[in-house]
Design a protein around this motif. Structure first.
Motif, PDB file in Angstrom:
ATOM      1  N   LYS A  44     -18.640 -28.922  24.909  1.00 58.40           N
ATOM      2  CA  LYS A  44     -19.968 -28.331  24.961  1.00 58.40           C
ATOM      3  C   LYS A  44     -20.141 -27.317  23.846  1.00 58.40           C
ATOM      4  O   LYS A  44     -21.151 -27.303  23.138  1.00 58.40           O
ATOM      5  CB  LYS A  44     -20.177 -27.656  26.323  1.00 58.40           C
ATOM      6  CG  LYS A  44     -21.590 -27.153  26.546  1.00 58.40           C
ATOM      7  CD  LYS A  44     -21.744 -26.581  27.945  1.00 58.40           C
ATOM      8  CE  LYS A  44     -23.180 -26.098  28.160  1.00 58.40           C
ATOM      9  NZ  LYS A  44     -23.379 -25.518  29.509  1.00 58.40           N
ATOM     10  N   ASP A  45     -19.149 -26.441  23.705  1.00 58.95           N
ATOM     11  CA  ASP A  45     -19.116 -25.526  22.558  1.00 58.95           C
ATOM     12  C   ASP A  45     -18.273 -26.181  21.477  1.00 58.95           C
ATOM     13  O   ASP A  45     -17.046 -26.173  21.550  1.00 58.95           O
ATOM     14  CB  ASP A  45     -18.503 -24.173  22.951  1.00 58.95           C
ATOM     15  CG  ASP A  45     -19.463 -23.327  23.765  1.00 58.95           C
ATOM     16  OD1 ASP A  45     -20.671 -23.517  23.604  1.00 58.95           O
ATOM     17  OD2 ASP A  45     -18.987 -22.498  24.562  1.00 58.95           O
ATOM     18  N   GLU A 257     -25.058 -22.122  23.350  1.00 56.12           N
ATOM     19  CA  GLU A 257     -24.348 -22.070  24.625  1.00 56.12           C
ATOM     20  C   GLU A 257     -23.564 -20.784  24.811  1.00 56.12           C
ATOM     21  O   GLU A 257     -23.045 -20.510  25.884  1.00 56.12           O
ATOM     22  CB  GLU A 257     -23.382 -23.261  24.753  1.00 56.12           C
ATOM     23  CG  GLU A 257     -24.076 -24.610  24.805  1.00 56.12           C
ATOM     24  CD  GLU A 257     -24.394 -25.157  23.425  1.00 56.12           C
ATOM     25  OE1 GLU A 257     -24.001 -24.494  22.441  1.00 56.12           O
ATOM     26  OE2 GLU A 257     -25.029 -26.204  23.332  1.00 56.12           O
TER      27      GLU A 257
END
Length: 283
Positions: A44-45, A257
């Protein structure tokens, strides 16, 4: 003047100081984990900031506290360190060379009258025979020597009024650098020879005057080295290449994020196209 308003007098007893320098865990030819090791295209990151733990620790600094993270970097010729790195890579592939035996007259006499042993078969170990872990270490060493290097010294200093000094803060700052090391890379640790802490050996009561003297001297020394931006003052500087330096010193990386720390202000930005009438010259 650099840090002109930061003064420390060990005699007044008002301000408490802790400081240290970061030294490497193993041979400087082996690099630390760099920002490339923190890139995860499928996560996600996608990019995790290697210094995120340090920024989070700095966000906990109170107005009455002082914290400094100092990096001294001096360019050095390639010939001063790259041959040693290449030798380290060869050693990781072939194994360490046997140390020469000290000269002995008796050994020499025995060798004259003793029949010679057949020559041992030469080791044919090469890169292809190494395990994946060993290959990774060799590649990391070769990658490090493939870039420009600098003689570096890293320092950490924390100071606060004596009645508000938090003994847990130094461990918090030191722990922020743990993410840069692994079993297959280099890393950092505190240099016990300059850190203002000394344990007694036999008797705490008898050794206290000596320990207090040494601790006070170390505190004054680390502050003097900090203000003078000295490459000395402790252990010999070690070599970090430009990729390692970029990992250790950069502005915080922020993504959509990322949840910023409460005391760290983040400013969002975006890229835009250049103006259509931008003049372009030939060089």
């Amino acid at each position: 003047v650099y840090l002109e308003n930061f003064a420390y007098d060990p005699e007044n007893g008002v301000v408490e100081v802790w400081g240290t320098e970061l030294i490497q865990n193993t041979d400087q030819a082996l690099p630390i984990k760099t920002y490339r090791d923190f890139e995860h295209p499928t996560a996600k990151d996608k990019i995790v900031d290697p210094l995120k733990p340090l920024y989070e620790a700095m966000a906990k600094i109170a107005p009455h506290e002082f914290f400094a993270y100092q990096m001294v970097a001096l360019p050095i010729p390639d010939s001063d360190w790259k041959p040693k790195g290449e030798s380290k890579a060869a050693e990781l592939i072939e194994g360490p060379k046997a140390a020469p035996k000290p000269f002995s007259l008796w050994t020499l006499i025995k060798g004259i009258f003793k029949p010679a042993k057949p020559a041992a078969a030469k080791s044919d170990k090469n890169f292809s025979l190494l395990s994946d872990v060993e290959k990774d270490r060799v590649n990391r060493v070769l990658n490090k020597v493939g870039k420009s290097g600098y003689a570096c010294k890293l320092r950490l200093v924390y100071s606060a009024p004596k009645d508000k000094f938090e003994k847990s803060k130094p461990s918090l700052f030191l722990g922020a650098f743990k993410t840069l090391s692994s079993a297959n890379t280099n890393g950092f640790k505190s240099n016990a020879d300059v850190t203002p802490k000394l344990d007694y050996k036999l008797s705490e009561t008898l050794e206290k005057p000596y320990i207090d003297h040494v601790v006070a001297k170390r505190k004054a020394g680390i502050i003097k080295s900090l203000k003078g931006r000295s490459p000395g003052g402790g252990a010999k500087p070690y070599v970090l290449n430009v990729e390692e330096l970029a990992t250790l010193y950069h502005l915080p990386l922020v993504s959509e994020e990322t949840v910023s720390s409460p005391n760290v202000e983040m400013v969002s930005s975006k890229k835009s196209q250049p103006p259509a009438d931008l003049p372009i010259g030939e060089y």
